[in-house]
Enzyme design. Structure first.
Site, PDB file in Angstrom:
ATOM      1  N   HIS A 128     -11.460  -6.312   8.094  1.00 29.09           N
ATOM      2  CA  HIS A 128     -12.140  -6.037   6.826  1.00 29.09           C
ATOM      3  C   HIS A 128     -13.420  -5.218   7.009  1.00 29.09           C
ATOM      4  CE1 HIS A 128      -9.646  -9.568   5.896  1.00 29.09           C
ATOM      5  NE2 HIS A 128      -9.589  -9.080   4.676  1.00 29.09           N
ATOM      6  N   GLU A 168       0.818  -1.215   0.000  1.00 30.54           N
ATOM      7  CA  GLU A 168       0.000   0.000   0.000  1.00 30.54           C
ATOM      8  C   GLU A 168       0.855   1.269   0.000  1.00 30.54           C
ATOM      9  OE1 GLU A 168      -2.484  -3.293   0.772  1.00 30.54           O
ATOM     10  OE2 GLU A 168      -0.683  -2.670   1.870  1.00 30.54           O
TER      11      GLU A 168
END
Length: 356
Positions: A161, A91
């Site tokens: 998540h 990321e």
């Protein structure tokens, strides 16, 4: 290129850009669109962004394969792997690459696969992207950077998540934070974010990717950033939210109406910079405010809204500002129903605030 306004349902003003290569003039199309879900609206917005600007690039983990939620389906085949491509599982590298690409005058659309994974890129976002223009005295910038990421509950995602990290980025001058509530909003706000001259973090409510369905215009349009929308008129209490929480709050407003309570519901849409004036005007009318979001209550953006409205409307408030938010715990699995700010929790807070 000049912009025109199209009036649609619910009084939404949509900024419409014509991309005609024949007349070169903006025009308004009155033809209706078609019903689609939220991930399809995102896909359509990305298609338009890539088609109308050859400097646009889309990249991220599995983006070339259509993405985990299928938001990028067909884009690599249509625009080529030089413009739509997979990245390593890094990321920090995704956002760092996006900053460099945008600094060279391109439109960089970076996807972080889940909002929970955005934290390795935190330094790149808050120390580089947000300060790029400021540190150079506006001689250079990375305003063409848009970071897309699914956020929030999904029903079974648990602590890695399902997080809602928007308040972390709302603390940072130099970036914008945008969260849509529906397909029509998602398309118009995403196109506006991609074309905005500032870096934007665009969180997409994954819970609604397939559940939220409405008619979306086929053409290229933008919705203005930093303009809240009153989606339900009321006189007794103001409710403020964003993203997936709006549908829950609408249900609570409907149940409150059955008990004679008139709720005004506002979708903030852009969290930074947020539309204080619209919220203030509503609270001055109703005298009460309730804010709801999925993120934990402590340090959530609801606290900023509460503080700002108390400063602006102290003498008009009939009750303390109420917050119905996630709990101060990691996002749970089997205990998700206890964690989430549900319709019943909001309804009870509405009644408690009215009866204060």
């Amino acid at each position: 290129m000049a912009a025109t306004l199209v009036r649609l349902s619910r009084g939404v003003s949509i900024c419409r850009r014509s991309m005609s290569t024949f007349s070169g003039q903006d025009h308004v199309e009155t033809t209706k669109g078609k019903r689609m879900n939220l991930f399809s609206a995102i896909n359509q917005a990305l298609h338009i962004a890539l088609e109308t600007d050859p400097r646009s690039y889309l990249f991220g983990e599995d983006v070339g394969f259509g993405g985990v939620f299928r938001c990028t389906t067909g884009l690599a085949e249509r625009f080529g792997k030089q413009r739509v491509f997979n990245t390593p599982l890094c990321e920090q590298g995704i956002v760092g690459f996006g900053i460099g690409l945008a600094a060279m005058g391109n439109r960089a659309i970076a996807e972080i696969q889940f909002a929970d994974y955005i934290f390795p890129a935190f330094d790149q976002i808050v120390n580089e992207a947000a300060k790029f223009r400021y540190r150079s005295g506006n001689q250079f910038n990375c305003g063409g950077l848009t970071i897309r990421s699914p956020y929030g509950a999904v029903g079974h995602g648990g602590h890695y998540h399902s997080q809602s990290p928007e308040s972390f980025f709302c603390h940072v001058p130099g970036i914008k934070v945008v969260i849509p509530r529906s397909p029509l909003q998602a398309k118009g706000l995403l196109l506006a974010s991609i074309r905005d001259p500032n870096p934007v973090v665009f969180f997409e409510p994954k819970w609604l990717y397939r559940q939220a369905v409405e008619e979306v215009p086929d053409h290229d349009y933008m919705l203005p950033l930093s303009e809240a929308e009153v989606i339900r008129q009321g006189s007794d209490i103001t409710l403020v939210g964003w993203g997936a929480q709006l549908s829950v709050m609408e249900e609570a407003c409907a149940d409150a109406a059955k008990e004679g309570i008139s709720c005004e519901l506002i979708d903030l849409k852009t969290l930074i910079p947020w539309d204080k004036e619209t919220v203030e005007a509503s609270v001055r009318k109703t005298g009460r405010l309730l804010v709801s979001h999925e993120a934990p209550v402590t340090g959530g953006f609801g606290a900023e809204i509460s503080a700002a409205i108390v400063e602006r409307c102290f003498l008009r408030l009939e009750a303390p500002v109420a917050r119905v938010c996630g709990l101060d715990t990691p996002f749970p699995l089997v205990y998700e129903p206890f964690y989430m700010p549900t319709k019943n929790k909001i309804l009870e807070a509405i009644k408690s605030t009215i009866n204060y």
